[in-house]
Design an enzyme around this catalytic site. Sequence first.
Site, PDB file in Angstrom:
ATOM      1  CB  SER A 118      36.857  37.390   6.447  1.00 50.86           C
ATOM      2  OG  SER A 118      37.069  36.073   6.876  1.00 50.86           O
ATOM      3  CG  HIS A 139      34.551  41.210   3.978  1.00 46.99           C
ATOM      4  ND1 HIS A 139      35.598  41.804   4.622  1.00 46.99           N
ATOM      5  CD2 HIS A 139      34.132  40.208   4.791  1.00 46.99           C
ATOM      6  CE1 HIS A 139      35.800  41.190   5.779  1.00 46.99           C
ATOM      7  NE2 HIS A 139      34.931  40.224   5.904  1.00 46.99           N
ATOM      8  CD  GLU A 151      36.903  45.315   3.409  1.00 52.91           C
ATOM      9  OE1 GLU A 151      37.893  46.001   3.669  1.00 52.91           O
ATOM     10  OE2 GLU A 151      36.860  44.097   3.624  1.00 52.91           O
ATOM     11  CG  ASN A 189      39.552  40.900   8.152  1.00 55.98           C
ATOM     12  OD1 ASN A 189      39.269  41.396   9.235  1.00 55.98           O
ATOM     13  ND2 ASN A 189      38.759  40.037   7.539  1.00 55.98           N
TER      14      ASN A 189
HETATM   15  N1  3HC Z   1      19.974  43.765  15.284  1.00 57.79           N
HETATM   16  C1  3HC Z   1      19.316  44.788  15.886  1.00 57.79           C
HETATM   17  N2  3HC Z   1      19.779  45.397  16.994  1.00 57.79           N
HETATM   18  C2  3HC Z   1      20.955  44.923  17.528  1.00 57.79           C
HETATM   19  C3  3HC Z   1      21.675  43.863  16.953  1.00 57.79           C
HETATM   20  C4  3HC Z   1      21.135  43.269  15.768  1.00 57.79           C
HETATM   21  N3  3HC Z   1      21.734  42.244  15.144  1.00 57.79           N
HETATM   22  N4  3HC Z   1      22.791  43.626  17.695  1.00 57.79           N
HETATM   23  C5  3HC Z   1      22.760  44.513  18.705  1.00 57.79           C
HETATM   24  N5  3HC Z   1      21.663  45.294  18.609  1.00 57.79           N
HETATM   25  C6  3HC Z   1      21.255  46.365  19.478  1.00 57.79           C
HETATM   26  C7  3HC Z   1      21.403  45.972  20.922  1.00 57.79           C
HETATM   27  O1  3HC Z   1      20.299  45.206  21.356  1.00 57.79           O
HETATM   28  C8  3HC Z   1      21.446  47.322  21.599  1.00 57.79           C
HETATM   29  O2  3HC Z   1      20.150  47.826  21.770  1.00 57.79           O
HETATM   30  P1  3HC Z   1      19.763  48.696  23.079  1.00 57.79           P
HETATM   31  O3  3HC Z   1      20.524  49.974  22.916  1.00 57.79           O
HETATM   32  O4  3HC Z   1      18.292  48.869  22.965  1.00 57.79           O
HETATM   33  O5  3HC Z   1      20.201  47.883  24.250  1.00 57.79           O
HETATM   34  C9  3HC Z   1      22.168  48.195  20.577  1.00 57.79           C
HETATM   35  O6  3HC Z   1      22.118  47.482  19.319  1.00 57.79           O
HETATM   36  C10 3HC Z   1      23.588  48.459  20.937  1.00 57.79           C
HETATM   37  O7  3HC Z   1      24.197  47.250  21.262  1.00 57.79           O
HETATM   38  P2  3HC Z   1      24.987  47.044  22.614  1.00 57.79           P
HETATM   39  O8  3HC Z   1      24.440  47.892  23.707  1.00 57.79           O
HETATM   40  O9  3HC Z   1      25.093  45.567  22.836  1.00 57.79           O
HETATM   41  O10 3HC Z   1      26.461  47.470  22.370  1.00 57.79           O
HETATM   42  P3  3HC Z   1      27.175  48.630  21.559  1.00 57.79           P
HETATM   43  O11 3HC Z   1      26.548  49.962  21.740  1.00 57.79           O
HETATM   44  O12 3HC Z   1      28.596  48.436  21.893  1.00 57.79           O
HETATM   45  O13 3HC Z   1      26.994  48.270  20.019  1.00 57.79           O
HETATM   46  C11 3HC Z   1      28.203  47.048  18.356  1.00 57.79           C
HETATM   47  C12 3HC Z   1      27.244  46.993  19.554  1.00 57.79           C
HETATM   48  C13 3HC Z   1      27.551  47.757  17.187  1.00 57.79           C
HETATM   49  C14 3HC Z   1      28.450  45.595  18.001  1.00 57.79           C
HETATM   50  C15 3HC Z   1      29.511  47.807  18.765  1.00 57.79           C
HETATM   51  O14 3HC Z   1      30.035  47.298  19.957  1.00 57.79           O
HETATM   52  C16 3HC Z   1      30.577  47.708  17.704  1.00 57.79           C
HETATM   53  O15 3HC Z   1      30.573  48.412  16.724  1.00 57.79           O
HETATM   54  N6  3HC Z   1      31.570  46.800  17.925  1.00 57.79           N
HETATM   55  C17 3HC Z   1      32.620  46.542  16.989  1.00 57.79           C
HETATM   56  C18 3HC Z   1      32.134  45.519  16.019  1.00 57.79           C
HETATM   57  C19 3HC Z   1      33.149  45.247  14.948  1.00 57.79           C
HETATM   58  O16 3HC Z   1      34.253  45.768  14.924  1.00 57.79           O
HETATM   59  N7  3HC Z   1      32.736  44.394  14.010  1.00 57.79           N
HETATM   60  C20 3HC Z   1      33.582  44.004  12.930  1.00 57.79           C
HETATM   61  C21 3HC Z   1      34.249  42.743  13.279  1.00 57.79           C
HETATM   62  S1  3HC Z   1      35.388  42.272  12.041  1.00 57.79           S
HETATM   63  C22 3HC Z   1      34.450  41.460  10.916  1.00 57.79           C
HETATM   64  O17 3HC Z   1      33.273  41.267  11.045  1.00 57.79           O
HETATM   65  C23 3HC Z   1      35.172  41.020   9.707  1.00 57.79           C
HETATM   66  C24 3HC Z   1      35.416  39.563   9.666  1.00 57.79           C
HETATM   67  O18 3HC Z   1      35.952  39.276   8.408  1.00 57.79           O
HETATM   68  C25 3HC Z   1      36.371  39.066  10.723  1.00 57.79           C
END
Ligand code: 3HC
Length: 292
Positions: A118, A139, A151, A189
Site C-alpha cells: 500500500s 494494489h 490500482e 492512499n
Molecule cells: N466475502 C463475501 N461477502 C462478504 C465479505 C466477504 N469477504 N465481507 C462482507 N461480506 C458480506 C456481508 O456478510 C454482508 O452480507 P449480508 O448483506 O448478507 O449481511 C454484505 O457483504 C455487506 O456487508 P456488511 O453488512 O457487513 O456491511 P456493508 O454493507 O457496510 O458493506 C463494506 C461492507 C463493503 C466493507 C463497506 O462497509 C465498505 O465499502 N466499507 C469501506 C471499505 C473501504 O474503504 N476499504 C478500503 C480500505 S483502504 C485499503 O484497503 C487500502 C490499504 O492500502 C490501506
Amino acid sequence: MEIKKVGVLGCGLMGSGIAQVAAMAGFDVTSLEVEQKFLDKGFAGIEKSLAKFAEKGTIKETPQAIRARLKGTTKKEDLADCDIIVEAVIENVEEKKKMYSALDAIVKKEAIFASNTSSISITELLTAAKRPERFIGLHFFNPVPLMKLVEVVRTIATADEVYETAYEFGKNLGKVPVRTSDKTGFIVNRLLVPYMLDAIRAYEEGVGSIEDIDQAMKLGCGYPMGPFTLLDFVGLDTTYYITHVMYDEFKERRFASPPLLKRLVMAGWYGRKSGRGFYDYADPANPKPNKL
Ligand code: 3HC
C-alpha cells in the site's frame, strides 16, 4: 502474454482475498505461505466468503468448483511456472525483498512480479529481482472480494506490454483497474490517509466525538464507513506504518501520525483485529467508542 497461472505470496487477509478473486475469475492459483497453519486459516476465510456468495447467488459456479482451482503450498518451487506472482506478505521492505530475490531464481523469466503493497516503493522492491521491466504494483482493497478497485502501478522501468497485460489481468479478475505511477500511496492512499489522519486531529481538537465524526462523514458525504470505523477496519498499526513511509517521502505534516494514533498503536490497540481501537469490539456487532 497470456496469464493462466497465478501465484500469490501470503495467505493473510489481502493474499487470501486476491487468491479467491483470481480463482473465482477462472485462474489456477497457488498460494504460498511459510507454514501450513496460515494456509488453513486463509482458505477457511475463502470458503466462508464463497459460501456467502453462493447463498446470495452472486457466483455461477459452486464454491467447490472454485476451490478446486486453489492450491496451497509452503514450497517456493511450486510457483515456478506461474505467469504472474502477486505478493501480499507483511509490509516490511526487507521481508518483501528477500521473497522476491528467492523467487527470481525459481520462477520463469517471462513471469510478471507484482506487489500489493500500500505504500512501499515498487521501484525499491524491483531491485531485489533481475526483471525490472516485468515488475509492477497491483494494489487491492479490503475486503478484496467486495471492493471493485485495483490500482495498477507503473514504475519508470516497467515495459508497456507488461503494464497492459497487468491492466487486462485486473479487468479479468472482475475488478476496475485504474492507471497510476509509483508515487508513495498511489491514488487512494495519497488522498485517504490524510483524510483519516485529519479525522484524528479533529477529534484531538474537540471538533466532535468519535461517533459524531463517523456519523457526519457517513451521512453527510455518503461514505460507507466513517473515518474511525474505517481506521479500525484497515488496522491502526497498518495506518501508522503507512504514515511513516508517506511522511518520509513527502515531509508534509498532513502525512504525519497524530500523537493519539501513535499511542493507540503503542498500547497494542490495533482496531477491529485486536478487539480494540477507536472502538471497543467486545460485542463485534455493536462497537462502542472508547474514551480516548
Ligand atoms: N466475502 C463475501 N461477502 C462478504 C465479505 C466477504 N469477504 N465481507 C462482507 N461480506 C458480506 C456481508 O456478510 C454482508 O452480507 P449480508 O448483506 O448478507 O449481511 C454484505 O457483504 C455487506 O456487508 P456488511 O453488512 O457487513 O456491511 P456493508 O454493507 O457496510 O458493506 C463494506 C461492507 C463493503 C466493507 C463497506 O462497509 C465498505 O465499502 N466499507 C469501506 C471499505 C473501504 O474503504 N476499504 C478500503 C480500505 S483502504 C485499503 O484497503 C487500502 C490499504 O492500502 C490501506
